[in-house]
Design a protein around this motif. Structure first.
Motif, PDB file in Angstrom:
ATOM      1  N   ARG A   1      43.158  42.539  46.622  1.00  0.00           N
ATOM      2  CA  ARG A   1      41.940  41.899  46.117  1.00  0.00           C
ATOM      3  C   ARG A   1      41.484  42.499  44.788  1.00  0.00           C
ATOM      4  N   MET A   2      41.134  43.759  44.760  1.00  0.00           N
ATOM      5  CA  MET A   2      40.666  44.388  43.528  1.00  0.00           C
ATOM      6  C   MET A   2      41.805  44.686  42.549  1.00  0.00           C
ATOM      7  N   PRO A   3      42.990  45.120  43.006  1.00  0.00           N
ATOM      8  CA  PRO A   3      44.091  45.282  42.046  1.00  0.00           C
ATOM      9  C   PRO A   3      44.377  44.015  41.252  1.00  0.00           C
ATOM     10  N   LEU A   4      44.313  42.861  41.908  1.00  0.00           N
ATOM     11  CA  LEU A   4      44.582  41.606  41.207  1.00  0.00           C
ATOM     12  C   LEU A   4      43.504  41.309  40.173  1.00  0.00           C
ATOM     13  N   LEU A   5      42.239  41.540  40.515  1.00  0.00           N
ATOM     14  CA  LEU A   5      41.163  41.291  39.559  1.00  0.00           C
ATOM     15  C   LEU A   5      41.275  42.201  38.341  1.00  0.00           C
ATOM     16  N   PHE A   6      41.598  43.471  38.551  1.00  0.00           N
ATOM     17  CA  PHE A   6      41.753  44.374  37.413  1.00  0.00           C
ATOM     18  C   PHE A   6      42.986  44.005  36.587  1.00  0.00           C
ATOM     19  N   PHE A   7      44.049  43.587  37.238  1.00  0.00           N
ATOM     20  CA  PHE A   7      45.267  43.191  36.535  1.00  0.00           C
ATOM     21  C   PHE A   7      44.989  41.990  35.629  1.00  0.00           C
ATOM     22  N   ILE A   8      44.327  40.973  36.163  1.00  0.00           N
ATOM     23  CA  ILE A   8      44.010  39.788  35.370  1.00  0.00           C
ATOM     24  C   ILE A   8      43.021  40.134  34.263  1.00  0.00           C
ATOM     25  N   SER A   9      42.091  41.031  34.540  1.00  0.00           N
ATOM     26  CA  SER A   9      41.138  41.447  33.511  1.00  0.00           C
ATOM     27  C   SER A   9      41.845  42.134  32.350  1.00  0.00           C
ATOM     28  N   GLY A  10      42.886  42.897  32.644  1.00  0.00           N
ATOM     29  CA  GLY A  10      43.682  43.493  31.578  1.00  0.00           C
ATOM     30  C   GLY A  10      44.373  42.441  30.737  1.00  0.00           C
ATOM     31  N   ALA A  11      44.849  41.375  31.392  1.00  0.00           N
ATOM     32  CA  ALA A  11      45.477  40.275  30.657  1.00  0.00           C
ATOM     33  C   ALA A  11      44.494  39.640  29.694  1.00  0.00           C
ATOM     34  N   VAL A  12      43.273  39.447  30.140  1.00  0.00           N
ATOM     35  CA  VAL A  12      42.276  38.792  29.300  1.00  0.00           C
ATOM     36  C   VAL A  12      41.822  39.702  28.164  1.00  0.00           C
ATOM     37  N   ALA A  13      41.851  41.010  28.378  1.00  0.00           N
ATOM     38  CA  ALA A  13      41.538  41.930  27.282  1.00  0.00           C
ATOM     39  C   ALA A  13      42.479  41.683  26.111  1.00  0.00           C
ATOM     40  N   HIS A  14      43.746  41.451  26.416  1.00  0.00           N
ATOM     41  CA  HIS A  14      44.696  41.133  25.344  1.00  0.00           C
ATOM     42  C   HIS A  14      44.346  39.816  24.668  1.00  0.00           C
ATOM     43  N   LEU A  15      44.046  38.795  25.453  1.00  0.00           N
ATOM     44  CA  LEU A  15      43.733  37.486  24.883  1.00  0.00           C
ATOM     45  C   LEU A  15      42.507  37.553  23.978  1.00  0.00           C
ATOM     46  N   MET A  16      41.534  38.362  24.353  1.00  0.00           N
ATOM     47  CA  MET A  16      40.321  38.478  23.550  1.00  0.00           C
ATOM     48  C   MET A  16      40.553  39.287  22.276  1.00  0.00           C
TER      49      MET A  16
ATOM     50  N   THR B   1      52.561  48.779  48.303  1.00  0.00           N
ATOM     51  CA  THR B   1      52.159  47.478  48.846  1.00  0.00           C
ATOM     52  C   THR B   1      51.252  46.735  47.879  1.00  0.00           C
ATOM     53  N   ALA B   2      50.278  47.435  47.309  1.00  0.00           N
ATOM     54  CA  ALA B   2      49.338  46.797  46.384  1.00  0.00           C
ATOM     55  C   ALA B   2      50.059  46.240  45.159  1.00  0.00           C
ATOM     56  N   TRP B   3      50.912  47.045  44.549  1.00  0.00           N
ATOM     57  CA  TRP B   3      51.633  46.584  43.362  1.00  0.00           C
ATOM     58  C   TRP B   3      52.554  45.414  43.691  1.00  0.00           C
TER      59      TRP B   3
ATOM     60  N   ALA C   1      53.904  39.842  43.105  1.00  0.00           N
ATOM     61  CA  ALA C   1      54.303  38.594  43.757  1.00  0.00           C
ATOM     62  C   ALA C   1      53.324  37.471  43.435  1.00  0.00           C
ATOM     63  N   ILE C   2      52.032  37.764  43.489  1.00  0.00           N
ATOM     64  CA  ILE C   2      51.016  36.741  43.223  1.00  0.00           C
ATOM     65  C   ILE C   2      51.107  36.251  41.786  1.00  0.00           C
ATOM     66  N   ILE C   3      51.270  37.168  40.837  1.00  0.00           N
ATOM     67  CA  ILE C   3      51.413  36.762  39.435  1.00  0.00           C
ATOM     68  C   ILE C   3      52.690  35.940  39.256  1.00  0.00           C
ATOM     69  N   GLY C   4      53.770  36.389  39.857  1.00  0.00           N
ATOM     70  CA  GLY C   4      55.036  35.679  39.717  1.00  0.00           C
ATOM     71  C   GLY C   4      54.990  34.275  40.285  1.00  0.00           C
ATOM     72  N   TYR C   5      54.465  34.134  41.492  1.00  0.00           N
ATOM     73  CA  TYR C   5      54.372  32.805  42.098  1.00  0.00           C
ATOM     74  C   TYR C   5      53.323  31.949  41.400  1.00  0.00           C
TER      75      TYR C   5
END
Length: 420
Positions: free
Chosen positions: A58-73, A286-288, A293-297
């Motif tokens: 749950r939280m690892p995914l939110l932080f991972f996506i937030s890092g992606a958006v930091a790049h976009l911004m 497990t978290a990673w 997997a979620i990002i890939g799918y």
């Protein structure tokens, strides 16, 4: 019409992660062996296991996506402009939330503990009693926003430097080849296993060393994966491997938990040290694996437009800020009924979801100033989603493509990942 160059899947994954947060917090009053602001008299081990599962990603995914958006911004902004925007969309909502959204949660908890005064009488105490849990001043679930701003502040100069680098870097190409993408997780796995015994989770930022660095590494990984899209392509290509590892490690951890085979907390020799640290490492692995997997799918199957996506993007961040306060208020009354735990949970999820959307749609969305303090824009104009322009480059891998993520001057991801 769908634009195939847009990263719709990031937005779908963010919405899904926030819904997981709603399901998680709605289950907390009923989960056994866990303290929360409001608890049902009868608790359930099944809800405990349900939340244990959601907590893996749950939280690892939110932080991972937030890092992606930091790049976009950062692509179209200086590091200073980026930090200024993040202050506006993270710190202002955090302060607003701590003053006007979170206090109702603490009030309902104090009522549950025997406080008999009214809300206005209680509200004065948030300024005089000190920080929660001894006092009444807290950020509760908004800790995520505070951590995210600190990450942005610390890493903005480095991220901007990396953003300006050429995409065709030998080390990145090597990392994206084969199964090398999993090397990204190794520092986090080692750190988590070594530190989590000594630095339990606090969410208070100051004394949360293990988890602060742990979340930070997901944030950094998300930035790198979307700065160098060959890494994202590797996650898509290895999605089945990631899912296999995630499922296998998750069931192995649960096999040990359910059969009381977890290593002892005390370390007396080399064998006990190896088993103890190895077991803790499984949690991070497990978290990673779930995140990969979620990002890939998601990249494979969710990069699709739907007319509701624009509205969901706008609503995501205010919904996140609101949802737990709504849950706590409703749960205060739900736990007093004599219905079954399952019926209470379903009712709590549905009413919290509807109420949060109702508040956003009728009171926050139309009001420019309120929308601004909830992390939105003063002007309620829809933004385009980020584009992913495909650029064919020779990166030394046969038949491979490098992709560069490009945002137009008016392009950004709205919602929790860009705004918090």
């Amino acid at each position: 019409m769908q634009d195939v160059n847009r990263l719709y899947y990031l937005d779908w994954l963010r919405v899904a992660a926030i819904m997981a947060v709603l399901f998680f917090h709605s289950a907390m009053p009923f989960a056994a062996e866990s303290d929360w602001h409001i608890k049902n008299n009868e608790t359930s081990n099944l809800f405990l296991e349900f939340n244990f599962f959601l907590s893996r990603f749950r939280m690892p995914l939110l932080f991972f996506i937030s890092g992606a958006v930091a790049h976009l911004m950062l692509r179209k902004r200086t590091a200073g402009a980026f930090v200024k925007l993040r202050f506006q969309r993270l710190i202002l909502p955090l302060i607003f939330g701590m003053l006007f959204i979170v206090p109702i949660q603490v009030y309902m908890e104090r009522l549950n503990q025997g406080f008999t005064g009214g809300l206005l009488e209680f509200y004065k105490t948030i300024f005089t009693t000190g920080p929660y849990p001894d006092g009444n001043f807290s950020w509760h679930h908004l800790w995520f926003i505070a951590y995210l701003f600190v990450y942005d502040l610390l890493l903005a100069p480095l991220f901007k430097l990396i953003t300006n680098l050429d995409s065709n870097i030998a080390a990145v190409n090597k990392l994206s080849a084969g199964k090398n993408i999993y090397l990204l997780s190794i520092p986090s796995v080692i750190l988590f296993a070594a530190m989590v015994r000594y630095f339990p989770q606090t969410h208070n930022l100051v004394n949360d060393w293990c988890w602060f660095i742990y979340w930070l590494l997901f944030f950094v990984a998300g930035f790198l994966v979307f700065r160098f899209p060959s890494l994202a392509l590797s996650l898509e290509r290895n999605r089945r491997v990631s899912l296999s590892i995630a499922v296998a490690t998750f069931f192995f951890v649960n096999y040990l938990r359910w059969n009381d085979l977890e290593p002892a907390e005390s370390i007396t020799d080399l064998v006990s040290a190896a088993t103890s640290y190895g077991y803790l490492a499984l949690y991070a692995i497990t978290a990673w694996s779930w995140v990969f997997a979620i990002i890939g799918y998601g990249r494979r199957y969710l990069n699709k437009f739907h007319f509701s996506l624009s509205y969901l993007n706008e609503a995501a961040y205010p919904f996140y800020i609101l949802h737990q306060s709504v849950i706590v208020v409703i749960a205060f009354y739900v736990v007093q009924t004599n219905d079954s735990i399952l019926l209470k949970y379903i009712f709590l999820v549905l009413t919290s979801l509807i109420t949060s959307i109702f508040i956003y749609h009728l009171f926050i969305r139309p009001a420019a100033l309120l929308r601004f303090f909830m992390g939105g824009k003063l002007k309620n104009n829809s933004l385009d989603l980020p584009r992913e322009n495909i650029i064919i480059q020779n990166n030394g891998l046969p038949g491979s493509l490098n992709r560069s993520v490009e945002s137009s001057p008016n392009t950004a991801i709205s919602g929790i990942t860009e705004q918090g």
